[in-house]
Design a protein around this motif. Structure first.
Motif, mmCIF file in Angstrom:
data_model
loop_
_atom_site.group_PDB
_atom_site.id
_atom_site.type_symbol
_atom_site.label_atom_id
_atom_site.label_comp_id
_atom_site.label_asym_id
_atom_site.label_seq_id
_atom_site.Cartn_x
_atom_site.Cartn_y
_atom_site.Cartn_z
ATOM 1 N N ASN A 253 0.815 -1.218 0.000
ATOM 2 C CA ASN A 253 0.000 0.000 0.000
ATOM 3 C C ASN A 253 0.845 1.263 0.000
ATOM 4 O O ASN A 253 0.560 2.210 0.744
ATOM 5 C CB ASN A 253 -0.878 0.029 1.244
ATOM 6 C CG ASN A 253 -2.283 -0.319 0.898
ATOM 7 O OD1 ASN A 253 -2.784 0.118 -0.147
ATOM 8 N ND2 ASN A 253 -2.906 -1.119 1.756
ATOM 9 N N TYR A 254 1.844 1.268 -0.827
ATOM 10 C CA TYR A 254 2.812 2.382 -0.848
ATOM 11 C C TYR A 254 2.132 3.738 -0.973
ATOM 12 O O TYR A 254 1.231 3.924 -1.784
ATOM 13 C CB TYR A 254 3.753 2.183 -2.046
ATOM 14 C CG TYR A 254 4.666 3.363 -2.298
ATOM 15 C CD1 TYR A 254 5.817 3.529 -1.556
ATOM 16 C CD2 TYR A 254 4.349 4.319 -3.267
ATOM 17 C CE1 TYR A 254 6.657 4.612 -1.777
ATOM 18 C CE2 TYR A 254 5.184 5.409 -3.498
ATOM 19 C CZ TYR A 254 6.327 5.543 -2.751
ATOM 20 O OH TYR A 254 7.151 6.615 -2.969
ATOM 21 N N SER A 255 2.546 4.664 -0.137
ATOM 22 C CA SER A 255 2.177 6.049 -0.418
ATOM 23 C C SER A 255 3.441 6.901 -0.377
ATOM 24 O O SER A 255 4.447 6.532 0.241
ATOM 25 C CB SER A 255 1.073 6.560 0.510
ATOM 26 O OG SER A 255 1.600 6.936 1.738
ATOM 27 N N ARG A 256 3.384 8.019 -1.078
ATOM 28 C CA ARG A 256 4.551 8.889 -1.266
ATOM 29 C C ARG A 256 5.314 9.140 0.041
ATOM 30 O O ARG A 256 4.700 9.454 1.063
ATOM 31 C CB ARG A 256 4.049 10.218 -1.822
ATOM 32 C CG ARG A 256 5.122 11.184 -2.202
ATOM 33 C CD ARG A 256 4.485 12.540 -2.279
ATOM 34 N NE ARG A 256 3.725 12.683 -3.510
ATOM 35 C CZ ARG A 256 4.281 13.121 -4.646
ATOM 36 N NH1 ARG A 256 5.552 13.408 -4.691
ATOM 37 N NH2 ARG A 256 3.552 13.277 -5.704
ATOM 38 N N GLY A 257 6.603 8.965 0.008
ATOM 39 C CA GLY A 257 7.410 9.218 1.208
ATOM 40 C C GLY A 257 7.724 7.944 1.982
ATOM 41 O O GLY A 257 8.615 7.948 2.836
ATOM 42 N N ASP A 258 7.027 6.844 1.683
ATOM 43 C CA ASP A 258 7.216 5.616 2.465
ATOM 44 C C ASP A 258 8.629 5.038 2.354
ATOM 45 O O ASP A 258 9.059 4.285 3.227
ATOM 46 C CB ASP A 258 6.220 4.526 2.022
ATOM 47 C CG ASP A 258 4.841 4.728 2.637
ATOM 48 O OD1 ASP A 258 4.695 5.678 3.444
ATOM 49 O OD2 ASP A 258 3.925 3.948 2.312
ATOM 50 N N THR A 259 9.336 5.342 1.248
ATOM 51 C CA THR A 259 10.683 4.773 1.084
ATOM 52 C C THR A 259 11.764 5.849 1.224
ATOM 53 O O THR A 259 12.906 5.658 0.809
ATOM 54 C CB THR A 259 10.817 4.094 -0.302
ATOM 55 O OG1 THR A 259 10.428 5.044 -1.305
ATOM 56 C CG2 THR A 259 9.952 2.869 -0.417
ATOM 57 N N GLU A 260 11.383 6.973 1.837
ATOM 58 C CA GLU A 260 12.239 8.165 1.872
ATOM 59 C C GLU A 260 13.683 7.902 2.343
ATOM 60 O O GLU A 260 14.627 8.362 1.728
ATOM 61 C CB GLU A 260 11.563 9.213 2.774
ATOM 62 C CG GLU A 260 12.187 10.586 2.775
ATOM 63 C CD GLU A 260 12.129 11.315 1.430
ATOM 64 O OE1 GLU A 260 11.175 11.079 0.666
ATOM 65 O OE2 GLU A 260 13.054 12.088 1.155
ATOM 66 N N THR A 261 13.874 7.163 3.412
ATOM 67 C CA THR A 261 15.239 7.010 3.944
ATOM 68 C C THR A 261 15.830 5.614 3.676
ATOM 69 O O THR A 261 16.918 5.310 4.132
ATOM 70 C CB THR A 261 15.272 7.287 5.464
ATOM 71 O OG1 THR A 261 14.301 6.442 6.093
ATOM 72 C CG2 THR A 261 14.942 8.733 5.771
#
Ligand code: 5GP
Ligand code: MN
Length: 354
Positions: A253-261
Protein backbone atom coordinates in the motif's frame (compact mmCIF):
# COMPACT_ATOMS: atom_id res chain seq x y z
CA UNK A 1 30.07 34.00 15.45
CA UNK A 2 28.03 33.27 12.34
CA UNK A 3 29.92 34.71 9.35
CA UNK A 4 28.14 36.80 6.74
CA UNK A 5 28.85 34.43 3.82
CA UNK A 6 26.13 35.81 1.54
CA UNK A 7 27.17 38.60 -0.83
CA UNK A 8 25.88 41.91 0.59
CA UNK A 9 25.20 43.29 -2.90
CA UNK A 10 22.81 40.44 -3.57
CA UNK A 11 21.08 41.06 -0.25
CA UNK A 12 20.81 44.75 -1.08
CA UNK A 13 19.00 43.84 -4.30
CA UNK A 14 16.86 41.32 -2.44
CA UNK A 15 15.90 43.95 0.14
CA UNK A 16 14.75 46.30 -2.63
CA UNK A 17 12.75 43.52 -4.31
CA UNK A 18 11.02 42.58 -1.05
CA UNK A 19 10.28 46.22 -0.23
CA UNK A 20 8.60 46.80 -3.57
CA UNK A 21 6.52 43.59 -3.55
CA UNK A 22 3.32 43.01 -1.59
CA UNK A 23 2.27 39.65 -3.07
CA UNK A 24 5.07 37.10 -2.87
CA UNK A 25 5.05 33.47 -4.04
CA UNK A 26 7.51 30.86 -2.86
CA UNK A 27 8.13 27.59 -4.63
CA UNK A 28 10.35 24.54 -4.14
CA UNK A 29 11.25 21.30 -5.94
CA UNK A 30 8.82 18.48 -6.82
CA UNK A 31 8.40 15.66 -4.28
CA UNK A 32 9.25 18.23 -1.60
CA UNK A 33 11.33 17.02 1.35
CA UNK A 34 11.89 18.44 4.84
CA UNK A 35 14.34 21.06 3.58
CA UNK A 36 12.22 22.22 0.64
CA UNK A 37 9.09 22.53 2.79
CA UNK A 38 10.89 23.78 5.89
CA UNK A 39 12.72 26.57 4.06
CA UNK A 40 9.66 27.63 2.02
CA UNK A 41 7.30 27.68 4.98
CA UNK A 42 9.80 29.43 7.28
CA UNK A 43 10.33 32.17 4.72
CA UNK A 44 6.56 32.41 4.22
CA UNK A 45 5.98 32.86 7.97
CA UNK A 46 8.61 35.60 8.17
CA UNK A 47 7.31 37.45 5.10
CA UNK A 48 3.80 37.37 6.54
CA UNK A 49 5.09 38.83 9.78
CA UNK A 50 6.59 41.59 7.66
CA UNK A 51 3.07 42.31 6.41
CA UNK A 52 3.40 40.61 3.02
CA UNK A 53 0.82 38.36 1.35
CA UNK A 54 3.06 35.32 0.99
CA UNK A 55 1.97 31.92 -0.35
CA UNK A 56 3.90 28.68 -0.88
CA UNK A 57 3.13 26.90 -4.18
CA UNK A 58 4.51 23.37 -4.54
CA UNK A 59 4.71 21.34 -7.79
CA UNK A 60 3.09 18.34 -6.07
CA UNK A 61 1.86 17.16 -2.70
CA UNK A 62 3.89 17.03 0.50
CA UNK A 63 4.34 13.50 1.85
CA UNK A 64 1.99 12.58 4.69
CA UNK A 65 4.95 12.12 7.01
CA UNK A 66 5.77 15.85 6.73
CA UNK A 67 2.27 17.15 7.41
CA UNK A 68 3.37 18.11 10.91
CA UNK A 69 5.50 21.01 9.60
CA UNK A 70 3.71 24.24 10.57
CA UNK A 71 1.85 25.65 7.55
CA UNK A 72 1.82 22.53 5.33
CA UNK A 73 -2.00 22.55 5.22
CA UNK A 74 -1.98 25.98 3.57
CA UNK A 75 0.21 24.93 0.65
CA UNK A 76 -1.14 25.57 -2.82
CA UNK A 77 -0.36 22.30 -4.60
CA UNK A 78 -0.12 22.62 -8.39
CA UNK A 79 -1.28 19.06 -9.13
CA UNK A 80 -4.33 19.59 -6.88
CA UNK A 81 -5.17 23.30 -7.24
CA UNK A 82 -3.78 24.15 -10.65
CA UNK A 83 -5.94 27.23 -11.22
CA UNK A 84 -5.17 28.67 -7.79
CA UNK A 85 -1.46 27.96 -8.28
CA UNK A 86 -1.51 29.73 -11.66
CA UNK A 87 -3.30 32.72 -10.11
CA UNK A 88 -0.97 33.01 -7.14
CA UNK A 89 2.10 32.87 -9.39
CA UNK A 90 0.58 35.12 -12.03
CA UNK A 91 -0.30 37.81 -9.48
CA UNK A 92 2.92 37.57 -7.47
CA UNK A 93 5.26 40.55 -7.63
CA UNK A 94 8.23 38.45 -6.54
CA UNK A 95 8.91 34.69 -6.72
CA UNK A 96 11.30 32.83 -4.44
CA UNK A 97 12.71 29.54 -5.71
CA UNK A 98 13.97 27.44 -2.83
CA UNK A 99 16.00 24.23 -2.63
CA UNK A 100 16.41 23.59 -6.35
CA UNK A 101 18.97 24.61 -8.94
CA UNK A 102 17.20 24.20 -12.24
CA UNK A 103 13.67 24.85 -13.51
CA UNK A 104 13.49 21.16 -14.51
CA UNK A 105 13.16 20.37 -10.80
CA UNK A 106 9.73 22.04 -10.52
CA UNK A 107 8.15 19.89 -13.21
CA UNK A 108 5.08 21.40 -14.91
CA UNK A 109 5.24 24.43 -12.63
CA UNK A 110 8.15 25.56 -14.82
CA UNK A 111 5.69 26.12 -17.70
CA UNK A 112 3.88 28.61 -15.47
CA UNK A 113 6.89 30.35 -13.91
CA UNK A 114 9.23 30.60 -16.90
CA UNK A 115 7.10 32.86 -19.14
CA UNK A 116 6.42 35.31 -16.29
CA UNK A 117 8.38 38.58 -16.22
CA UNK A 118 8.25 38.54 -12.40
CA UNK A 119 11.62 38.83 -10.64
CA UNK A 120 12.95 35.51 -9.33
CA UNK A 121 15.19 34.87 -6.37
CA UNK A 122 17.01 31.58 -5.93
CA UNK A 123 18.14 30.39 -2.50
CA UNK A 124 19.71 26.95 -2.80
CA UNK A 125 22.57 24.61 -1.94
CA UNK A 126 22.74 22.32 -5.00
CA UNK A 127 25.69 22.33 -7.39
CA UNK A 128 25.62 24.17 -10.73
CA UNK A 129 22.53 26.39 -10.57
CA UNK A 130 20.88 27.69 -13.78
CA UNK A 131 21.29 31.40 -14.38
CA UNK A 132 17.55 31.96 -14.83
CA UNK A 133 17.29 34.09 -11.67
CA UNK A 134 17.49 37.81 -10.92
CA UNK A 135 19.13 37.23 -7.54
CA UNK A 136 21.05 34.00 -7.23
CA UNK A 137 22.03 32.91 -3.73
CA UNK A 138 23.68 29.54 -4.24
CA UNK A 139 25.96 27.98 -1.64
CA UNK A 140 26.60 24.27 -2.26
CA UNK A 141 28.78 24.19 0.87
CA UNK A 142 25.72 24.89 3.05
CA UNK A 143 24.06 22.01 4.86
CA UNK A 144 20.61 22.91 3.64
CA UNK A 145 18.44 25.61 2.16
CA UNK A 146 17.07 26.12 5.68
CA UNK A 147 20.57 27.13 6.78
CA UNK A 148 20.69 29.63 3.91
CA UNK A 149 17.27 31.08 4.72
CA UNK A 150 18.48 31.58 8.29
CA UNK A 151 21.64 33.30 7.01
CA UNK A 152 19.65 35.54 4.64
CA UNK A 153 17.36 36.59 7.50
CA UNK A 154 20.34 37.14 9.81
CA UNK A 155 22.29 39.26 7.35
CA UNK A 156 19.19 41.28 6.46
CA UNK A 157 18.52 41.98 10.15
CA UNK A 158 15.21 40.10 10.01
CA UNK A 159 15.84 37.43 12.65
CA UNK A 160 13.48 39.18 15.05
CA UNK A 161 10.66 38.12 12.70
CA UNK A 162 11.67 34.47 12.99
CA UNK A 163 9.06 33.24 15.45
CA UNK A 164 8.64 29.79 16.97
CA UNK A 165 6.78 28.54 13.89
CA UNK A 166 9.44 29.68 11.44
CA UNK A 167 12.18 28.31 13.69
CA UNK A 168 10.39 24.93 13.83
CA UNK A 169 10.28 24.82 10.02
CA UNK A 170 13.99 25.64 9.76
CA UNK A 171 14.86 23.01 12.35
CA UNK A 172 13.17 20.32 10.23
CA UNK A 173 15.29 21.18 7.17
CA UNK A 174 18.54 21.36 9.14
CA UNK A 175 17.72 18.01 10.67
CA UNK A 176 16.52 16.08 7.63
CA UNK A 177 19.06 17.34 5.07
CA UNK A 178 21.91 16.25 7.35
CA UNK A 179 20.40 12.84 8.15
CA UNK A 180 19.92 13.90 11.78
CA UNK A 181 23.27 15.81 11.93
CA UNK A 182 25.12 12.77 10.55
CA UNK A 183 26.62 14.46 7.45
CA UNK A 184 26.97 17.93 5.87
CA UNK A 185 27.10 19.35 9.38
CA UNK A 186 30.80 19.77 10.19
CA UNK A 187 30.80 23.56 10.18
CA UNK A 188 30.69 24.76 13.82
CA UNK A 189 28.47 27.63 12.64
CA UNK A 190 25.79 25.05 11.85
CA UNK A 191 25.42 24.49 15.61
CA UNK A 192 25.36 28.23 16.31
CA UNK A 193 22.45 28.47 13.90
CA UNK A 194 20.78 25.56 15.69
CA UNK A 195 21.32 27.32 19.02
CA UNK A 196 19.62 30.44 17.70
CA UNK A 197 16.70 28.30 16.50
CA UNK A 198 16.48 26.55 19.88
CA UNK A 199 16.13 29.95 21.58
CA UNK A 200 12.74 30.30 19.85
CA UNK A 201 11.61 27.52 22.21
CA UNK A 202 10.76 25.02 19.51
CA UNK A 203 9.47 21.63 20.63
CA UNK A 204 12.71 19.96 19.50
CA UNK A 205 12.03 16.44 20.79
CA UNK A 206 8.61 16.19 19.15
CA UNK A 207 9.87 17.62 15.86
CA UNK A 208 12.82 15.21 15.90
CA UNK A 209 10.61 12.24 16.55
CA UNK A 210 8.13 13.18 13.82
CA UNK A 211 10.80 13.98 11.24
CA UNK A 212 13.24 11.15 11.89
CA UNK A 213 11.49 8.36 13.68
CA UNK A 214 7.89 8.15 12.52
CA UNK A 215 6.80 5.67 9.85
CA UNK A 216 3.44 4.17 9.00
CA UNK A 217 3.11 0.43 9.54
CA UNK A 218 3.07 -0.06 5.75
CA UNK A 219 6.24 1.92 5.35
CA UNK A 220 8.08 0.04 8.08
CA UNK A 221 7.00 -3.34 6.69
CA UNK A 222 7.97 -2.29 3.17
CA UNK A 223 11.42 -1.21 4.38
CA UNK A 224 11.84 -4.49 6.25
CA UNK A 225 10.91 -6.42 3.11
CA UNK A 226 13.21 -4.34 0.93
CA UNK A 227 16.20 -4.86 3.22
CA UNK A 228 15.57 -8.52 3.89
CA UNK A 229 14.57 -9.68 0.46
CA UNK A 230 15.64 -7.11 -2.09
CA UNK A 231 18.97 -5.68 -0.99
CA UNK A 232 21.89 -6.80 -3.15
CA UNK A 233 25.41 -6.10 -1.96
CA UNK A 234 28.45 -5.77 -4.22
CA UNK A 235 31.31 -5.99 -1.72
CA UNK A 236 34.10 -5.55 -4.26
CA UNK A 237 32.66 -2.22 -5.33
CA UNK A 238 31.38 -1.17 -1.89
CA UNK A 239 27.92 -0.90 -3.42
CA UNK A 240 24.34 -1.80 -2.53
CA UNK A 241 21.27 -1.94 -4.76
CA UNK A 242 17.61 -2.10 -3.80
CA UNK A 243 14.97 -2.38 -6.52
CA UNK A 244 11.22 -2.18 -5.89
CA UNK A 245 8.62 -2.77 -8.60
CA UNK A 246 5.17 -1.20 -8.71
CA UNK A 247 3.67 -4.57 -7.84
CA UNK A 248 5.79 -4.79 -4.69
CA UNK A 249 4.97 -1.20 -3.72
CA UNK A 250 1.26 -1.87 -4.17
CA UNK A 251 1.52 -4.99 -2.01
CA UNK A 252 2.56 -2.70 0.85
CA UNK A 253 0.00 0.00 0.00
CA UNK A 254 2.81 2.38 -0.85
CA UNK A 255 2.18 6.05 -0.42
CA UNK A 256 4.55 8.89 -1.27
CA UNK A 257 7.41 9.22 1.21
CA UNK A 258 7.22 5.62 2.47
CA UNK A 259 10.68 4.77 1.08
CA UNK A 260 12.24 8.17 1.87
CA UNK A 261 15.24 7.01 3.94
CA UNK A 262 15.51 3.42 2.66
CA UNK A 263 18.49 4.15 0.38
CA UNK A 264 20.59 5.16 3.41
CA UNK A 265 20.15 1.88 5.24
CA UNK A 266 22.77 -0.25 3.39
CA UNK A 267 25.43 2.34 4.28
CA UNK A 268 25.24 1.03 7.84
CA UNK A 269 27.12 -2.07 6.67
CA UNK A 270 30.92 -1.72 7.02
CA UNK A 271 32.51 -1.68 3.57
CA UNK A 272 29.38 -0.45 1.79
CA UNK A 273 29.98 3.18 0.88
CA UNK A 274 27.46 3.83 -1.87
CA UNK A 275 23.89 2.78 -2.27
CA UNK A 276 21.36 2.91 -5.09
CA UNK A 277 17.59 2.56 -4.85
CA UNK A 278 15.46 2.09 -7.97
CA UNK A 279 11.72 2.56 -7.51
CA UNK A 280 9.28 1.86 -10.32
CA UNK A 281 6.80 4.75 -10.54
CA UNK A 282 3.93 5.01 -13.04
CA UNK A 283 5.89 6.80 -15.76
CA UNK A 284 9.56 6.46 -14.84
CA UNK A 285 12.08 4.82 -12.58
CA UNK A 286 12.95 7.06 -9.65
CA UNK A 287 16.64 6.77 -8.83
CA UNK A 288 18.05 7.65 -5.40
CA UNK A 289 21.73 7.41 -4.51
CA UNK A 290 23.69 7.99 -1.31
CA UNK A 291 27.38 7.70 -0.53
CA UNK A 292 29.93 8.25 2.17
CA UNK A 293 33.27 10.07 1.93
CA UNK A 294 34.76 11.23 -1.35
CA UNK A 295 32.78 8.91 -3.63
CA UNK A 296 30.43 11.22 -5.55
CA UNK A 297 27.03 9.92 -6.56
CA UNK A 298 25.94 13.22 -8.16
CA UNK A 299 28.31 12.49 -11.08
CA UNK A 300 26.77 9.03 -11.48
CA UNK A 301 23.24 10.43 -11.42
CA UNK A 302 24.12 13.16 -13.91
CA UNK A 303 25.89 10.80 -16.32
CA UNK A 304 23.65 7.73 -16.17
CA UNK A 305 20.31 8.72 -14.69
CA UNK A 306 19.39 12.13 -16.06
CA UNK A 307 19.73 13.75 -12.65
CA UNK A 308 22.18 15.22 -10.19
CA UNK A 309 22.25 16.54 -6.64
CA UNK A 310 24.95 16.60 -4.01
CA UNK A 311 28.14 14.58 -3.81
CA UNK A 312 26.74 12.25 -1.11
CA UNK A 313 23.00 12.43 -1.94
CA UNK A 314 21.72 12.53 -5.47
CA UNK A 315 18.90 11.28 -7.62
CA UNK A 316 17.45 11.16 -11.06
CA UNK A 317 14.72 9.90 -13.36
CA UNK A 318 15.25 6.97 -15.67
CA UNK A 319 12.84 6.53 -18.55
CA UNK A 320 12.64 2.83 -19.33
CA UNK A 321 11.94 -0.43 -17.58
CA UNK A 322 13.19 -1.52 -14.19
CA UNK A 323 15.36 -4.18 -15.86
CA UNK A 324 16.93 -1.55 -18.10
CA UNK A 325 17.66 0.62 -15.06
CA UNK A 326 19.33 -2.35 -13.35
CA UNK A 327 21.43 -2.87 -16.50
CA UNK A 328 22.53 0.75 -16.31
CA UNK A 329 23.53 0.20 -12.67
CA UNK A 330 25.57 -2.82 -13.78
CA UNK A 331 27.14 -0.65 -16.46
CA UNK A 332 28.11 1.87 -13.76
CA UNK A 333 29.80 -0.94 -11.83
CA UNK A 334 31.81 -2.10 -14.81
CA UNK A 335 32.70 1.46 -15.93
CA UNK A 336 33.83 2.59 -12.47
CA UNK A 337 35.40 -0.64 -11.31
CA UNK A 338 36.64 -2.28 -14.52
CA UNK A 339 38.86 -4.86 -12.87
CA UNK A 340 36.43 -6.19 -10.32
CA UNK A 341 33.98 -9.00 -10.22
CA UNK A 342 30.48 -7.59 -10.09
CA UNK A 343 28.59 -10.57 -8.80
CA UNK A 344 26.64 -9.72 -5.71
CA UNK A 345 25.66 -11.35 -2.46
CA UNK A 346 22.09 -12.23 -3.34
CA UNK A 347 19.26 -11.29 -1.02
CA UNK A 348 18.21 -14.06 1.30
CA UNK A 349 15.10 -15.11 -0.61
CA UNK A 350 17.19 -16.02 -3.63
CA UNK A 351 19.66 -18.14 -1.69
CA UNK A 352 18.68 -21.73 -2.41
CA UNK A 353 19.03 -24.30 0.31
CA UNK A 354 19.13 -27.97 -0.41
P1 5GP B 1 16.33 11.83 -3.17
O1 5GP B 1 17.15 10.61 -3.37
O2 5GP B 1 16.04 12.08 -1.71
O3 5GP B 1 15.15 11.92 -4.04
O4 5GP B 1 17.24 13.03 -3.63
C1 5GP B 1 18.46 13.32 -3.03
C2 5GP B 1 19.02 14.56 -3.65
O5 5GP B 1 19.27 14.31 -5.01
C3 5GP B 1 18.05 15.73 -3.65
O6 5GP B 1 18.31 16.58 -2.58
C4 5GP B 1 18.36 16.42 -4.93
O7 5GP B 1 19.45 17.26 -4.70
C5 5GP B 1 18.87 15.37 -5.83
N1 5GP B 1 17.91 14.85 -6.82
C6 5GP B 1 16.95 13.92 -6.63
N2 5GP B 1 16.28 13.66 -7.77
C7 5GP B 1 16.84 14.44 -8.71
C8 5GP B 1 16.58 14.64 -10.09
O8 5GP B 1 15.70 14.02 -10.72
N3 5GP B 1 17.37 15.55 -10.73
C9 5GP B 1 18.35 16.25 -10.08
N4 5GP B 1 19.07 17.13 -10.77
N5 5GP B 1 18.61 16.09 -8.78
C10 5GP B 1 17.87 15.20 -8.10
MN1 MN C 1 17.99 20.66 0.47
Amino acid sequence: MISPIIDENKLERLRALINSAQRIAITCHKSPDGDALGSSLALCHVLRRLGKEAVVVTPDMAPKALEFIPGVRELVVFTKHELRARNVLGEAQLIFCLDFNSMKRIDRLAEVVEPLKTKRVLIDHHLDPDDAFDVLISHPEASSTCELVFRVLMQMGLLRFMDRQAASCLYVGLLTDTGGFAYSSDNPEFYEILASIMRRRIDRATLYNKAMNTFSENSLRLQGYAINEKMRLFPEQGAALIVLSQEELERFNYSRGDTETLVNKPLAIPGIYWSVFLREDADRIKVSCRSQGDFSVSDICARYFNGGGHSNAAGGDFIGTLDQAVSVFEQVLSDLFPNTNSTDNQPTQEITTS
